[in-house]
Motif scaffolding. Structure first.
Motif, mmCIF file in Angstrom:
data_model
loop_
_atom_site.group_PDB
_atom_site.id
_atom_site.type_symbol
_atom_site.label_atom_id
_atom_site.label_comp_id
_atom_site.label_asym_id
_atom_site.label_seq_id
_atom_site.Cartn_x
_atom_site.Cartn_y
_atom_site.Cartn_z
ATOM 1 N N CYS A 149 -9.442 11.672 -1.199
ATOM 2 C CA CYS A 149 -8.918 11.452 0.154
ATOM 3 C C CYS A 149 -7.769 10.453 0.118
ATOM 4 O O CYS A 149 -6.712 10.670 0.723
ATOM 5 C CB CYS A 149 -10.053 10.957 1.048
ATOM 6 N N ALA A 150 -7.937 9.339 -0.600
ATOM 7 C CA ALA A 150 -6.899 8.306 -0.664
ATOM 8 C C ALA A 150 -5.626 8.836 -1.314
ATOM 9 O O ALA A 150 -4.513 8.488 -0.896
ATOM 10 C CB ALA A 150 -7.426 7.093 -1.426
ATOM 11 N N GLN A 151 -5.771 9.676 -2.329
ATOM 12 C CA GLN A 151 -4.581 10.241 -2.974
ATOM 13 C C GLN A 151 -3.818 11.169 -2.025
ATOM 14 O O GLN A 151 -2.586 11.160 -2.005
ATOM 15 C CB GLN A 151 -4.992 11.007 -4.233
ATOM 16 N N VAL A 152 -4.549 11.957 -1.237
ATOM 17 C CA VAL A 152 -3.880 12.822 -0.268
ATOM 18 C C VAL A 152 -3.152 11.969 0.766
ATOM 19 O O VAL A 152 -2.016 12.284 1.161
ATOM 20 C CB VAL A 152 -4.895 13.762 0.421
ATOM 21 N N LEU A 153 -3.774 10.883 1.203
ATOM 22 C CA LEU A 153 -3.119 10.021 2.188
ATOM 23 C C LEU A 153 -1.832 9.433 1.623
ATOM 24 O O LEU A 153 -0.807 9.378 2.307
ATOM 25 C CB LEU A 153 -4.069 8.919 2.649
ATOM 26 N N VAL A 154 -1.861 8.993 0.373
ATOM 27 C CA VAL A 154 -0.649 8.449 -0.248
ATOM 28 C C VAL A 154 0.437 9.517 -0.309
ATOM 29 O O VAL A 154 1.625 9.234 -0.090
ATOM 30 C CB VAL A 154 -0.973 7.908 -1.653
ATOM 31 N N ALA A 155 0.034 10.754 -0.599
ATOM 32 C CA ALA A 155 1.010 11.836 -0.693
ATOM 33 C C ALA A 155 1.591 12.203 0.663
ATOM 34 O O ALA A 155 2.797 12.472 0.771
ATOM 35 C CB ALA A 155 0.354 13.062 -1.328
ATOM 36 N N LYS A 156 0.755 12.214 1.717
ATOM 37 C CA LYS A 156 1.189 12.689 3.029
ATOM 38 C C LYS A 156 1.715 11.582 3.929
ATOM 39 O O LYS A 156 2.636 11.802 4.718
ATOM 40 C CB LYS A 156 0.026 13.402 3.732
ATOM 41 N N TYR A 157 1.121 10.386 3.829
ATOM 42 C CA TYR A 157 1.458 9.308 4.773
ATOM 43 C C TYR A 157 1.728 8.002 4.024
ATOM 44 O O TYR A 157 1.105 6.963 4.315
ATOM 45 C CB TYR A 157 0.315 9.103 5.775
ATOM 46 N N PRO A 158 2.633 7.991 3.076
ATOM 47 C CA PRO A 158 2.833 6.772 2.271
ATOM 48 C C PRO A 158 3.300 5.575 3.089
ATOM 49 O O PRO A 158 3.090 4.428 2.687
ATOM 50 C CB PRO A 158 3.891 7.205 1.251
ATOM 51 N N GLN A 159 3.913 5.831 4.246
ATOM 52 C CA GLN A 159 4.425 4.735 5.064
ATOM 53 C C GLN A 159 3.307 3.899 5.687
ATOM 54 O O GLN A 159 3.563 2.788 6.166
ATOM 55 C CB GLN A 159 5.332 5.285 6.185
#
Length: 270
Positions: free
Chosen positions: A96-106
């Motif tokens: 989940c955290a990796q997807v968040l970094v990929a989609k919403y890095p800001q």
């Protein structure tokens, strides 16, 4: 907290830089060892744990896909107006955290992954023993040793017993366990190959500027740490810490050391 038409239940411990922790498979807010949570708070973090949509004390329709779980974390960060947050995740929560970094890095300054696996092809697969044990209707201490510790190590087994006792300390206001019927539909009896089939996420991590730390055990039976080392030279912001004679839940075996490693990583990158 109400967000996007459902309630996300969360807890907040400590003050300081926010770190949002995403749960493992079949986990609820009471699946985090309080010694680890308290150790993070003592290092100057505001530690936020939460239940995924439709599970534990949260409402809505549950969905164990990493993309849906990443949206839970995003909605929580936005609704709480968390500034310069760290995203953390254990096991499934690490995906989940990796997807968040990929989609919403800001939305985040750092990512801390625990007992997770990188996206894409694997050099070493998981062991069927994990799936078989994790799919039992109920798990006892011996199961937890298999799932999260190193059964071959006496010290790891002793640490498992201490962690198991700490996890039972909370009596009031406990979260609700994930229903076995739901969990059983999300985990096959044998490990998938690849373990995390998400090539777009891998490509994003190859170009991200978000510093990433992975804490792992040297014998993780579901997400072998060897898969991270195979990406040396490909992930520009990745740092790896691997604990000897440890398994899938190193932060429960080494709560103080894990918290100190996380704090050093975040402070050094800041």
């Amino acid at each position: 907290m109400d967000a996007q038409g459902r309630r996300l239940a969360y807890r907040s411990v400590g003050e300081g830089k926010p770190i949002v922790l995403c749960l493992r498979f079949r986990g609820d807010m009471d699946s985090w060892d309080p010694a680890f949570i308290d150790a993070l708070a003592a290092q100057g973090f505001r530690v936020i744990t939460f239940d995924y949509t439709g599970l534990g004390l949260s409402t809505g329709q549950p969905n164990y896909s990493p993309a849906a779980l990443a949206d839970d974390a995003r909605d929580l960060i936005v609704a709480l107006d968390l500034q310069e947050a760290v995203i953390g995740g254990w096991s499934l929560g690490g995906l989940c955290a990796q997807v968040l970094v990929a989609k919403y890095p800001q939305l985040v300054t750092h990512a801390v992954l625990i007992g997770a696996v990188p996206p894409g092809p694997n050099v070493k697969g998981g062991e069927a023993l994990f799936n078989q044990t994790a799919l039992k209707p109920e798990n006892d201490l011996e199961d937890d040793i298999i799932l999260f510790f190193e059964p071959a190590s006496a010290a790891s087994r002793e640490a498992a017993a201490r962690s198991h006792a700490r996890l039972k300390l909370r009596q009031a206001g406990r979260s609700v366990p994930v229903p076995h019927a739901f969990a059983a539909t999300a985990l096959p009896p044998e490990p998938r190959s690849p373990l995390f089939p998400a090539d777009p996420v891998l490509q994003a991590l190859k170009h991200t500027q978000v510093p990433i730390l992975h804490l792992g055990g040297d014998h993780d039976i579901v997400f072998p740490v060897e898969n991270w080392y195979a990406l040396n030279g490909q992930l520009p912001t990745l740092q790896l810490v691997t604990y000897a004679r440890a398994g899938h839940g190193p932060q429960h075996q080494y709560p103080q050391a894990s918290a100190r490693h996380i704090a050093a990583f975040v402070l050094a990158q800041d």
